[in-house]
Write a protein that holds these residues in place. Structure first.
Motif, PDB file in Angstrom:
ATOM      1  N   HIS A 235       0.795  -1.224   0.000  1.00  0.00           N
ATOM      2  CA  HIS A 235       0.000   0.000   0.000  1.00  0.00           C
ATOM      3  C   HIS A 235       0.832   1.280   0.000  1.00  0.00           C
ATOM      4  O   HIS A 235       0.512   2.225  -0.694  1.00  0.00           O
TER       5      HIS A 235
ATOM      6  N   ILE B 185       1.397  -6.526  -4.714  1.00  0.00           N
ATOM      7  CA  ILE B 185       0.117  -6.446  -4.010  1.00  0.00           C
ATOM      8  C   ILE B 185      -0.192  -7.841  -3.462  1.00  0.00           C
ATOM      9  O   ILE B 185      -0.081  -8.838  -4.176  1.00  0.00           O
TER      10      ILE B 185
ATOM     11  N   HIS C 118      -2.627  -9.641  -2.953  1.00  0.00           N
ATOM     12  CA  HIS C 118      -3.550 -10.545  -3.646  1.00  0.00           C
ATOM     13  C   HIS C 118      -3.006 -11.008  -5.000  1.00  0.00           C
ATOM     14  O   HIS C 118      -3.601 -11.836  -5.665  1.00  0.00           O
TER      15      HIS C 118
ATOM     16  N   ASP D 209      -7.412  -7.294   4.712  1.00  0.00           N
ATOM     17  CA  ASP D 209      -7.627  -6.499   3.509  1.00  0.00           C
ATOM     18  C   ASP D 209      -8.880  -7.028   2.836  1.00  0.00           C
ATOM     19  O   ASP D 209      -9.014  -8.230   2.633  1.00  0.00           O
TER      20      ASP D 209
ATOM     21  N   HIS E  92     -10.029  -7.090  -0.129  1.00  0.00           N
ATOM     22  CA  HIS E  92      -9.978  -7.765  -1.425  1.00  0.00           C
ATOM     23  C   HIS E  92      -9.378  -9.157  -1.374  1.00  0.00           C
ATOM     24  O   HIS E  92      -9.034  -9.738  -2.406  1.00  0.00           O
TER      25      HIS E  92
ATOM     26  N   SER F  76      -3.585  -2.139  -9.911  1.00  0.00           N
ATOM     27  CA  SER F  76      -4.369  -2.602  -8.764  1.00  0.00           C
ATOM     28  C   SER F  76      -4.522  -4.114  -8.729  1.00  0.00           C
ATOM     29  O   SER F  76      -4.204  -4.805  -9.698  1.00  0.00           O
ATOM     30  N   CYS F  77      -5.028  -4.603  -7.596  1.00  0.00           N
ATOM     31  CA  CYS F  77      -5.210  -6.052  -7.445  1.00  0.00           C
ATOM     32  C   CYS F  77      -6.358  -6.561  -8.297  1.00  0.00           C
ATOM     33  O   CYS F  77      -6.534  -7.763  -8.448  1.00  0.00           O
TER      34      CYS F  77
ATOM     35  N   CYS G 178      -4.537   3.250  -6.572  1.00  0.00           N
ATOM     36  CA  CYS G 178      -5.815   2.616  -6.227  1.00  0.00           C
ATOM     37  C   CYS G 178      -6.359   3.239  -4.951  1.00  0.00           C
ATOM     38  O   CYS G 178      -7.555   3.458  -4.834  1.00  0.00           O
ATOM     39  N   LEU G 179      -5.481   3.485  -3.978  1.00  0.00           N
ATOM     40  CA  LEU G 179      -5.946   4.201  -2.783  1.00  0.00           C
ATOM     41  C   LEU G 179      -4.986   5.286  -2.344  1.00  0.00           C
ATOM     42  O   LEU G 179      -5.230   5.945  -1.338  1.00  0.00           O
TER      43      LEU G 179
ATOM     44  N   ASN H 194     -10.784  -0.768  -8.236  1.00  0.00           N
ATOM     45  CA  ASN H 194     -12.050  -1.352  -7.798  1.00  0.00           C
ATOM     46  C   ASN H 194     -12.946  -0.439  -6.970  1.00  0.00           C
ATOM     47  O   ASN H 194     -14.053  -0.819  -6.612  1.00  0.00           O
TER      48      ASN H 194
HETATM   49  S1  SF4 Z   1      -7.781  -2.602  -3.459  1.00  0.00           S
HETATM   50 FE1  SF4 Z   1      -6.134  -1.265  -4.059  1.00  0.00          FE
HETATM   51  S2  SF4 Z   1      -5.208  -0.722  -2.118  1.00  0.00           S
HETATM   52 FE2  SF4 Z   1      -6.428  -2.518  -1.715  1.00  0.00          FE
HETATM   53  S3  SF4 Z   1      -5.018  -4.238  -2.007  1.00  0.00           S
HETATM   54 FE3  SF4 Z   1      -6.018  -3.860  -3.961  1.00  0.00          FE
HETATM   55  S4  SF4 Z   1      -4.616  -2.537  -5.060  1.00  0.00           S
HETATM   56 FE4  SF4 Z   1      -4.065  -2.440  -2.912  1.00  0.00          FE
END
Ligand code: SF4
Lengths: 472, 200
Positions: free
Chosen positions: A63, A107, A109, A128, A130, A346-347, A410-411, A429
């Motif tokens: 992150h 990441i 995931h 997390d 996701h 992103s994931c 992503c964040l 997402n």
């Molecule tokens: S949603 Fe975004 S911040 Fe959360 S794990 Fe996936 S890529 Fe990282």
């Protein structure tokens, strides 16, 4: 009695019933990252507890890592402090850490599947939301809070109530230019952002049977955006082929035994479900969001909703709030909306196939003048794979900045942020208010190829028209 | 570990209306750059409460008459989005002890119960009644009776439902499962030994 995968995995991992009626569930695999774990280790220290199964927890950092600075100390001292804390905790408790120097960082995931840590018929938890991504392998994977991270560290278990299971069957062939991302945006749009509350989603049908593991991960990833705690696809030959030969996959004779076990976890024909939803793949269009939650989505050729289109008082209030934040004209086509930033990564969509697909169309094209475009591979291994294939060059020549692996915009916990009320075409997402790092920044979610189309035209566009997209 | 039995709670309330209030809104991601939860209360709902320069925007939590409220009222699907425990931590550190909403996202609900924050569910009409009473008199005391699953305020009583496992955990002082989970560790090891991927 025929059972679903969810029931089988739940039963196999049930330790006992707790006094309040919840289940003490064994968590086979625990993944951690820098944001939600430090407080959990702090709690462990306060309680004087050891980590019960240190070899079943795996850590990475995603992150807060800057994607344009590889050398520590990082410019942001808070980011460096989180990095140091994770390193210290992993060293003290004997936990494997895929640090940047390992070449396996990314990441969380994306790292789990890539390493073969994510396996069918297992339970997985990670601090997390996701974590649902890992369900693509036929695992039951839960996003948890920090106190539960503590619970899993201390006992390799957590207290949970069983979920209901909704089977979502998508059948048929997706139209050209329609991707897994569109499938999940369509599902969330149809069932609502809290339609999945209390459920695990079982994704099935011929569309999913034909999906690659990466496509399955994209869909399972966003189960949480539909309110479902977990989402999964039954394991099949595609799953086994993906896992074969990965670092943590079983090897030799153990491989055959593992495949037999994995197969046994797949839902039985005739299993009963609490709910079944059927969707015809041919009805799914390239989908984009227009509002401030992932359920506020429309097909690319539809118009931005207006209060007149509201179906209920809630919907009306939601539309008013979203339009005010997004500063979009009600009733106008979403196509043609000017963008300022394009984000690939992103994931959800930061894997090799995402960049392969995008590179196919970006070759020889240029990002429109004035658009900031960044491409962030989901892991160091994805980055390397792309670089070996020269995808990074194609993407960079088109005008995207090719960055180092992480969550990035992503964040926006790292330096990659929107500024002011910039509008971002994003393959991530979440489109919540302020999600991408500016309190007034705006996000439109879409597939990576649609992000590429937006980047080269400077506007929300139909990739099928921009690139003359044809599947395969 | 002896935990308090949370059977009922009385305090003043404040309404933060809206549906689908996500955890990014409850505590924006940039405040998660921390290795402890201390100090998160200050940033609760930060971006809807404050301008970038720190000046206050109109928001119920910024109104002096609601200072000291310990019960938060909200709408449907409260706490959706990220699994960050930073969200209920910020709510608790700000001073809230209980939440009344039309519904909750799963992970947020579980995280809150583990912190001993009763999250009860009431109908939209009933929440509107409580909010109206509090609006008329911010000093009004609201009681959440977890045992009886009701909310009492100004002579009125409405239903305040809570899932049985959570209700049991709160009223019997076992809302933080860690003690029970540790008791079950030997059994967990037995279960693990039966699973090939964990036995190896
Ligand atoms: S949603 Fe975004 S911040 Fe959360 S794990 Fe996936 S890529 Fe990282």
């Amino acid at each position: 009695m025929p059972k679903s995968l969810f029931q089988k995995v739940w039963d196999a991992h049930t330790v006992r019933q707790l006094a309040n009626g919840q289940t003490q569930l064994l968590i086979g695999t625990h993944l951690i990252h820098e944001v939600t774990s430090p407080q959990a280790f702090g709690m462990l220290r306060d309680l004087g507890l050891p980590v019960a199964f240190p070899h079943r927890t795996f850590a990475t950092v995603d992150h807060i890592v800057p994607t344009d600075q590889l050398v520590e100390p990082y410019t942001d001292p808070l980011a460096q402090a989180m990095m140091d804390e994770l390193r210290k905790n992993c060293a003290q408790f004997g936990i494997t850490f895929f640090d940047r120097a390992s070449g396996k960082q990314g990441i969380v995931h994306i790292v789990g599947p890539e390493q073969g840590i994510t396996q069918p018929g297992t339970t997985i938890a990670c601090g997390d939301s996701h974590t649902s991504t890992h369900g693509a392998f036929g695992a039951i994977a839960f996003g948890i809070g920090t106190s539960q991270v503590r619970d899993v560290l201390a006992t390799q278990t957590m207290a949970l109530s069983a979920l209901k299971v909704r089977r979502i069957e998508v059948n048929g062939k997706l139209r050209a230019g329609v991707y897994a991302k569109d499938v999940i945006l369509h599902i969330i749009r149809t069932l609502g952002v809290n339609g999945g509350t209390g459920y695990a989603y079982e994704y099935a049908g011929s569309t999913f049977d034909g999906f690659s593991m990466e496509e399955r991960m994209t869909v399972c990833n966003m189960s949480i955006e539909g309110g479902a705690r977990a989402g999964y696809v039954n394991p099949d030959e595609t799953t086994f082929a993906y896992l074969k030969g990965r670092p943590y996959s079983p090897q030799g004779a153990a491989w055959d035994a593992a495949v037999a076990t994995w197969k046994s976890f797949a839902s039985d024909p005739g299993a009963t479900y609490d709910d079944v939803v059927k969707i015809d793949a041919a009805t799914i269009a390239p989908t984009v969001t227009w509002g401030i939650n992932p359920g506020q989505g429309i097909a690319i050729n539809e118009n931005i909703p207006s209060v007149e289109t509201a179906t209920s008082d809630d919907d009306r209030a939601g539309i008013i709030e979203a339009l005010a934040y997004m500063k979009l004209p009600p009733g106008a086509p979403i196509k043609g909306t000017a963008i300022h930033v394009a984000f690939l990564g992103s994931c959800t969509n930061g894997r090799l196939s995402d960049f392969q697909e995008v590179a196919k169309y970006l070759k020889g094209r240029k990002v429109a003048p004035g658009i900031k475009a960044i491409a962030v591979p989901g892991s160091q291994i994805v980055a390397l794979q792309c670089e070996k294939l020269g995808l990074d060059k194609i993407i960079a020549e088109a005008g995207f900045e090719w960055r180092a692996a992480g969550c990035s915009m992503c964040l926006a916990m790292n330096p990659d942020k929107l500024i002011g009320d910039q509008l971002c075409a994003s393959s991530s997402n979440r489109n919540f208010k302020g999600r991408q790092g500016s309190t007034t920044g705006r996000t439109i979610l879409m597939s990576p190829v649609m992000v590429a189309a937006a980047a080269v035209t400077g506007r929300i566009a139909d990739a099928r028209e921009v690139f003359a997209v044809s599947n395969n | 570990m002896a935990l308090a039995k949370i059977t009922s709670f009385t305090g003043r309330a404040v309404a933060v209306p809206g549906n689908d209030i996500d955890t990014d809104r409850i505590i924006p991601a940039r405040f998660m750059k921390c290795v402890t939860f201390d100090g998160l209360g200050e940033f609760l709902f930060n971006d809807v409460r404050k301008q970038l320069d720190g000046t206050l925007k109109p928001h119920p939590l910024n109104e002096p008459r609601f200072k000291g409220a310990t019960i938060l009222l909200s709408g449907a699907n409260f706490g959706c989005g990220s699994s960050r425990e930073h969200a209920p931590q910020a709510i608790q550190k700000y001073g809230f002890r209980a939440v009344i909403a039309e519904g909750y996202a799963e992970i947020f609900f579980g995280n809150s119960i583990t912190l001993g924050i009763p999250c009860v569910t009431a109908t939209r009409e009933d929440i509107a009644k409580i909010a109206a009473a509090v609006e008329a008199d911010p000093t009004l005391e609201v009681t959440i009776d977890v045992t009886k699953q009701e909310v009492r305020f100004g002579g009125q009583t409405v239903k305040g439902a809570i899932r049985e496992s959570a209700r049991d955990a709160l009223v019997n002082g076992r809302w933080d499962a860690i003690g029970e989970l540790i008791d079950g560790l030997p059994a967990a090891k037995t279960t693990a030994a039966k699973l090939p991927y964990l036995a190896a």
